[in-house]
Design a protein around this motif. Structure first.
Motif, PDB file in Angstrom:
ATOM      1  N   GLN A 278       2.723  33.024 -49.849  1.00 55.41           N
ATOM      2  CA  GLN A 278       1.661  32.281 -50.391  1.00 55.41           C
ATOM      3  C   GLN A 278       0.368  32.894 -49.523  1.00 55.41           C
ATOM      4  O   GLN A 278      -0.797  32.680 -49.822  1.00 55.41           O
ATOM      5  CB  GLN A 278       1.678  30.873 -50.350  1.00 55.41           C
ATOM      6  N   ASN A 279       0.929  33.631 -48.431  1.00 54.81           N
ATOM      7  CA  ASN A 279      -0.194  34.010 -47.361  1.00 54.81           C
ATOM      8  C   ASN A 279       0.048  35.354 -47.192  1.00 54.81           C
ATOM      9  O   ASN A 279       0.094  35.890 -45.912  1.00 54.81           O
ATOM     10  CB  ASN A 279      -0.275  32.944 -46.290  1.00 54.81           C
ATOM     11  N   ARG A 280      -0.045  36.230 -48.007  1.00 60.70           N
ATOM     12  CA  ARG A 280       0.129  37.576 -47.773  1.00 60.70           C
ATOM     13  C   ARG A 280      -1.303  38.150 -47.156  1.00 60.70           C
ATOM     14  O   ARG A 280      -1.946  38.975 -48.201  1.00 60.70           O
ATOM     15  CB  ARG A 280       0.871  38.255 -48.834  1.00 60.70           C
ATOM     16  N   VAL A 281      -1.621  37.995 -46.124  1.00 64.54           N
ATOM     17  CA  VAL A 281      -2.849  38.442 -45.899  1.00 64.54           C
ATOM     18  C   VAL A 281      -3.118  39.624 -45.145  1.00 64.54           C
ATOM     19  O   VAL A 281      -4.287  40.397 -44.971  1.00 64.54           O
ATOM     20  CB  VAL A 281      -3.231  37.499 -44.362  1.00 64.54           C
ATOM     21  N   ALA A 282      -2.127  40.504 -44.818  1.00 63.75           N
ATOM     22  CA  ALA A 282      -2.035  42.097 -44.202  1.00 63.75           C
ATOM     23  C   ALA A 282      -3.208  42.848 -44.871  1.00 63.75           C
ATOM     24  O   ALA A 282      -3.836  43.066 -44.027  1.00 63.75           O
ATOM     25  CB  ALA A 282      -0.822  42.630 -44.433  1.00 63.75           C
ATOM     26  N   HIS A 283      -3.319  42.880 -45.994  1.00 64.91           N
ATOM     27  CA  HIS A 283      -3.971  43.994 -46.606  1.00 64.91           C
ATOM     28  C   HIS A 283      -5.577  43.436 -46.202  1.00 64.91           C
ATOM     29  O   HIS A 283      -6.516  44.430 -46.216  1.00 64.91           O
ATOM     30  CB  HIS A 283      -3.912  44.165 -47.955  1.00 64.91           C
ATOM     31  N   THR A 284      -5.653  41.890 -46.103  1.00 66.01           N
ATOM     32  CA  THR A 284      -7.318  41.705 -46.088  1.00 66.01           C
ATOM     33  C   THR A 284      -7.677  41.773 -44.605  1.00 66.01           C
ATOM     34  O   THR A 284      -8.914  42.024 -44.423  1.00 66.01           O
ATOM     35  CB  THR A 284      -7.174  40.037 -46.312  1.00 66.01           C
ATOM     36  N   MET A 285      -6.711  41.965 -43.555  1.00 69.45           N
ATOM     37  CA  MET A 285      -6.975  42.392 -42.274  1.00 69.45           C
ATOM     38  C   MET A 285      -7.327  43.605 -41.723  1.00 69.45           C
ATOM     39  O   MET A 285      -7.827  43.966 -40.801  1.00 69.45           O
ATOM     40  CB  MET A 285      -5.766  41.808 -41.387  1.00 69.45           C
ATOM     41  N   VAL A 286      -6.984  44.632 -42.908  1.00 68.13           N
ATOM     42  CA  VAL A 286      -6.890  45.875 -42.668  1.00 68.13           C
ATOM     43  C   VAL A 286      -8.478  46.474 -42.049  1.00 68.13           C
ATOM     44  O   VAL A 286      -8.683  47.172 -40.968  1.00 68.13           O
ATOM     45  CB  VAL A 286      -6.407  46.849 -43.458  1.00 68.13           C
ATOM     46  N   PRO A 287      -9.451  46.167 -42.973  1.00 67.51           N
ATOM     47  CA  PRO A 287     -10.802  46.692 -42.707  1.00 67.51           C
ATOM     48  C   PRO A 287     -11.058  46.055 -41.337  1.00 67.51           C
ATOM     49  O   PRO A 287     -11.769  47.077 -40.388  1.00 67.51           O
ATOM     50  CB  PRO A 287     -11.668  46.082 -43.800  1.00 67.51           C
ATOM     51  N   ALA A 288     -10.893  44.836 -41.140  1.00 66.86           N
ATOM     52  CA  ALA A 288     -11.475  44.404 -39.682  1.00 66.86           C
ATOM     53  C   ALA A 288     -10.469  45.098 -38.375  1.00 66.86           C
ATOM     54  O   ALA A 288     -11.052  45.309 -37.385  1.00 66.86           O
ATOM     55  CB  ALA A 288     -10.989  42.959 -39.512  1.00 66.86           C
ATOM     56  N   LEU A 289      -9.398  45.242 -38.699  1.00 67.82           N
ATOM     57  CA  LEU A 289      -8.498  46.063 -37.673  1.00 67.82           C
ATOM     58  C   LEU A 289      -8.877  47.396 -37.499  1.00 67.82           C
ATOM     59  O   LEU A 289      -8.971  48.119 -36.393  1.00 67.82           O
ATOM     60  CB  LEU A 289      -6.947  46.100 -38.201  1.00 67.82           C
ATOM     61  N   GLU A 290      -9.349  48.219 -38.576  1.00 69.78           N
ATOM     62  CA  GLU A 290      -9.843  49.387 -38.543  1.00 69.78           C
ATOM     63  C   GLU A 290     -11.287  49.340 -37.455  1.00 69.78           C
ATOM     64  O   GLU A 290     -11.411  50.241 -36.754  1.00 69.78           O
ATOM     65  CB  GLU A 290     -10.313  49.965 -39.930  1.00 69.78           C
ATOM     66  N   ASP A 291     -12.111  48.408 -38.046  1.00 72.29           N
ATOM     67  CA  ASP A 291     -13.416  48.270 -37.328  1.00 72.29           C
ATOM     68  C   ASP A 291     -12.996  47.975 -35.742  1.00 72.29           C
ATOM     69  O   ASP A 291     -13.985  48.319 -35.061  1.00 72.29           O
ATOM     70  CB  ASP A 291     -14.330  47.135 -37.883  1.00 72.29           C
ATOM     71  N   ALA A 292     -11.902  47.273 -35.493  1.00 73.37           N
ATOM     72  CA  ALA A 292     -11.671  47.074 -34.007  1.00 73.37           C
ATOM     73  C   ALA A 292     -11.192  48.359 -33.165  1.00 73.37           C
ATOM     74  O   ALA A 292     -11.076  48.152 -32.325  1.00 73.37           O
ATOM     75  CB  ALA A 292     -10.610  45.981 -34.198  1.00 73.37           C
ATOM     76  N   GLY A 293     -11.014  49.495 -33.929  1.00 77.07           N
ATOM     77  CA  GLY A 293     -10.609  50.618 -33.412  1.00 77.07           C
ATOM     78  C   GLY A 293      -9.282  50.920 -33.258  1.00 77.07           C
ATOM     79  O   GLY A 293      -8.715  51.907 -32.842  1.00 77.07           O
ATOM     80  N   VAL A 294      -8.394  50.078 -34.155  1.00 72.16           N
ATOM     81  CA  VAL A 294      -6.961  50.409 -34.036  1.00 72.16           C
ATOM     82  C   VAL A 294      -6.660  51.586 -34.557  1.00 72.16           C
ATOM     83  O   VAL A 294      -7.570  52.250 -35.791  1.00 72.16           O
ATOM     84  CB  VAL A 294      -6.230  49.394 -35.085  1.00 72.16           C
ATOM     85  N   ALA A 295      -5.747  52.405 -34.210  1.00 76.79           N
ATOM     86  CA  ALA A 295      -5.666  53.976 -34.495  1.00 76.79           C
ATOM     87  C   ALA A 295      -4.719  53.898 -35.797  1.00 76.79           C
ATOM     88  O   ALA A 295      -4.663  55.091 -36.249  1.00 76.79           O
ATOM     89  CB  ALA A 295      -5.250  54.617 -33.568  1.00 76.79           C
ATOM     90  N   ALA A 296      -3.922  53.154 -35.920  1.00 80.89           N
ATOM     91  CA  ALA A 296      -2.711  53.200 -37.095  1.00 80.89           C
ATOM     92  C   ALA A 296      -2.273  51.798 -37.351  1.00 80.89           C
ATOM     93  O   ALA A 296      -2.226  51.076 -36.299  1.00 80.89           O
ATOM     94  CB  ALA A 296      -1.802  54.283 -36.742  1.00 80.89           C
ATOM     95  N   LEU A 297      -1.860  51.709 -38.459  1.00 78.74           N
ATOM     96  CA  LEU A 297      -0.943  50.518 -38.704  1.00 78.74           C
ATOM     97  C   LEU A 297       0.261  50.634 -39.373  1.00 78.74           C
ATOM     98  O   LEU A 297       0.409  51.645 -40.094  1.00 78.74           O
ATOM     99  CB  LEU A 297      -1.553  49.624 -39.878  1.00 78.74           C
ATOM    100  N   THR A 298       1.458  49.960 -38.866  1.00 77.79           N
ATOM    101  CA  THR A 298       2.795  50.137 -39.520  1.00 77.79           C
ATOM    102  C   THR A 298       2.830  48.742 -40.224  1.00 77.79           C
ATOM    103  O   THR A 298       2.557  47.549 -39.778  1.00 77.79           O
ATOM    104  CB  THR A 298       3.803  49.935 -38.487  1.00 77.79           C
ATOM    105  N   ILE A 299       3.297  48.692 -41.576  1.00 77.92           N
ATOM    106  CA  ILE A 299       3.478  47.486 -42.171  1.00 77.92           C
ATOM    107  C   ILE A 299       4.858  47.365 -42.882  1.00 77.92           C
ATOM    108  O   ILE A 299       5.335  48.323 -43.435  1.00 77.92           O
ATOM    109  CB  ILE A 299       2.470  47.584 -43.509  1.00 77.92           C
ATOM    110  N   HIS A 300       5.682  46.295 -42.242  1.00 79.29           N
ATOM    111  CA  HIS A 300       6.776  46.120 -42.792  1.00 79.29           C
ATOM    112  C   HIS A 300       6.851  44.962 -44.116  1.00 79.29           C
ATOM    113  O   HIS A 300       6.000  44.052 -43.866  1.00 79.29           O
ATOM    114  CB  HIS A 300       7.660  45.317 -41.786  1.00 79.29           C
ATOM    115  N   GLY A 301       7.219  45.491 -45.347  1.00 77.61           N
ATOM    116  CA  GLY A 301       7.072  44.937 -46.344  1.00 77.61           C
ATOM    117  C   GLY A 301       7.775  43.505 -46.616  1.00 77.61           C
ATOM    118  O   GLY A 301       8.376  43.241 -47.937  1.00 77.61           O
ATOM    119  N   ARG A 302       7.810  42.736 -45.638  1.00 79.65           N
ATOM    120  CA  ARG A 302       8.226  41.226 -45.973  1.00 79.65           C
ATOM    121  C   ARG A 302       7.338  40.245 -45.013  1.00 79.65           C
ATOM    122  O   ARG A 302       6.451  40.930 -44.168  1.00 79.65           O
ATOM    123  CB  ARG A 302       9.604  41.003 -45.490  1.00 79.65           C
ATOM    124  N   THR A 303       7.548  39.184 -45.523  1.00 82.06           N
ATOM    125  CA  THR A 303       6.532  38.003 -44.799  1.00 82.06           C
ATOM    126  C   THR A 303       7.610  37.546 -43.564  1.00 82.06           C
ATOM    127  O   THR A 303       8.668  37.666 -43.764  1.00 82.06           O
ATOM    128  CB  THR A 303       6.457  36.734 -45.735  1.00 82.06           C
TER     129      THR A 303
END
Ligand SMILES: Cc1cc2nc3c(=O)[nH]c(=O)nc-3n(C[C@H](O)[C@H](O)[C@H](O)COP(=O)(O)O)c2cc1C
Length: 353
Positions: free
Chosen positions: A155-180
């Motif tokens: 019910q709370n798959r928030v990862a995609h909503t966090m991406v822009p803010a993580l980019e703005d925070a200066g994160v250089a890459a993200l790994t996403i494991h496709g499970r909750t």
């Protein structure tokens, strides 16, 4: 869609887009070097490290957890926790010790970690997760990456909503494991959800992770999600040649013949020898036990070998027992090895909710 063959994370040029995952209890220098020598690995990670143990230099296993070598390159150090300042200080310490990349764990499902708000627990508080990422990024000059799950529960798959803010925070890459977090390791990694995360990223590469155990599965991850690279975890534990085979396939090279029994035994022997260097002979003999069932299964060794080897506490005897595997007559079918550990699910039974 063409599959990318290269990846750059900050100033680091990866030679392949196949990453070896952080795996607590498994992704140590002894195993990483074995994988790197077989080929195909573009970047590997340490297992997750506690920042307070790092700062107080107190974990008994810290020396072996941090161990690396020229050949073990490039390497990311993964840290976890809830306190932005402590994580930032740990990152500074790692950088001062020569680390070229730091990763923040936002995916660990274990209750003792996520229940206290760390690992996947951070996905329940995206604002804080981003604040932590920003604090770590600001504290070091090396690239900082983040590894996360899709969210806490379905019910709370928030990862995609966090991406822009993580980019703005200066994160250089993200790994996403496709499970909750609450899925643990059940079901299948959700490629549609991974694609959503990929599509939410404007500037940084997203690395797809989950259930890649063959070159075909690697291709599917790339083509279904549009990810920039893939990460493999449990696959190489069962088949150390997996990254080599995926990398061959991505380049359009012919499939290499499967490893022979001799190559398997040689791999196990060299793995054990590196563990002796890393953990002392006594430590290696004990720690190697968790690898024995997997190796014996691949070698179609009988139950008696398992029983004998699991009792060995002495490094010289263990080495001799591994060498003897060159000579054994294989069974006709894979043995049922009751003592085989299941590295598939670090969530203890009953931790699901
Ligand atoms: C035994 C084990 C230990 C793990 N330890 C870590 C860890 O320290 N840090 C982390 O981010 N993920 C950890 N993971 C998760 C893996 O990195 C990876 O995301 C997960 O296994 C899915 O990928 P796979 O299907 O290729 O295994 C661990 C997984 C397993 C099975």
């Amino acid at each position: 869609m063409s599959i990318p063959l290269k990846l750059t994370i900050g100033p680091i040029d990866l030679q392949t887009p196949v990453l070896f995952a952080p795996l607590a209890g498994y992704s140590d220098l002894a195993f990483r070097l074995g994988l790197r020598r077989l080929g195909g690995i573009g970047l590997a990670y340490t297992e997750m490290l506690s920042p307070s143990s790092l700062l107080m230099n107190k974990a008994k296993r810290l020396h072996s957890l941090l161990a690396t070598s020229d050949e073990d390159n490039p390497l990311g150090y993964q840290i976890y926790g809830t306190n932005a300042e402590t994580l930032a200080r740990a990152a500074v310490l790692l950088e001062s010790r020569g680390a070229k990349l730091v990763d923040i764990n936002m995916g660990c499902p274990q209750r003792k970690i996520s229940g206290h708000g760390a690992g996947a627990g951070l996905l329940r508080n995206p604002t804080e997760a981003v604040r932590i990422a920003e604090a770590v990024v600001k504290s070091v000059a090396i690239p900082v990456t983040v590894k996360l799950r899709l969210g806490w529960d379905l019910q709370n798959r928030v990862a995609h909503t966090m991406v822009p803010a993580l980019e703005d925070a200066g994160v250089a890459a993200l790994t996403i494991h496709g499970r909750t977090r609450c899925q643990g390791y059940t079901g299948k990694a959700d490629l549609d959800e991974i694609r959503k995360v990929v599509q939410s990223a404007r500037r940084i590469p997203v690395i797809g992770n989950g259930d890649i155990t063959s070159p075909a599965a690697a291709r599917t991850m790339f083509t279904e999600t549009g990810c920039a690279a893939i990460m493999i975890g449990r696959g190489p534990l069962k088949n150390p040649w997996l990254a080599r085979d995926i990398w061959n396939d991505l380049q359009g090279h012919p499939t290499a013949p499967p490893p022979t029994r001799e190559e398997w035994v040689q791999f196990a022997l060299e793995h054990f020898d590196r563990m002796v260097e890393l953990y002392t002979p006594k430590g290696a003999a004990l720690l190697f036990r968790k690898w024995i069932p997997q190796y014996l299964r691949r070698l179609l060794a009988g139950r008696q070998h398992l029983v004998t080897m699991m009792m060995i506490q002495d490094a010289a005897l263990m080495r001799q027992a591994i060498e003897e595997l060159f000579e054994i007559r294989p069974l006709e079918a894979p043995p049922r090895l009751e003592a085989e550990p299941e590295p598939d699910d670090p969530l203890a039974p009953g931790e699901e909710n």
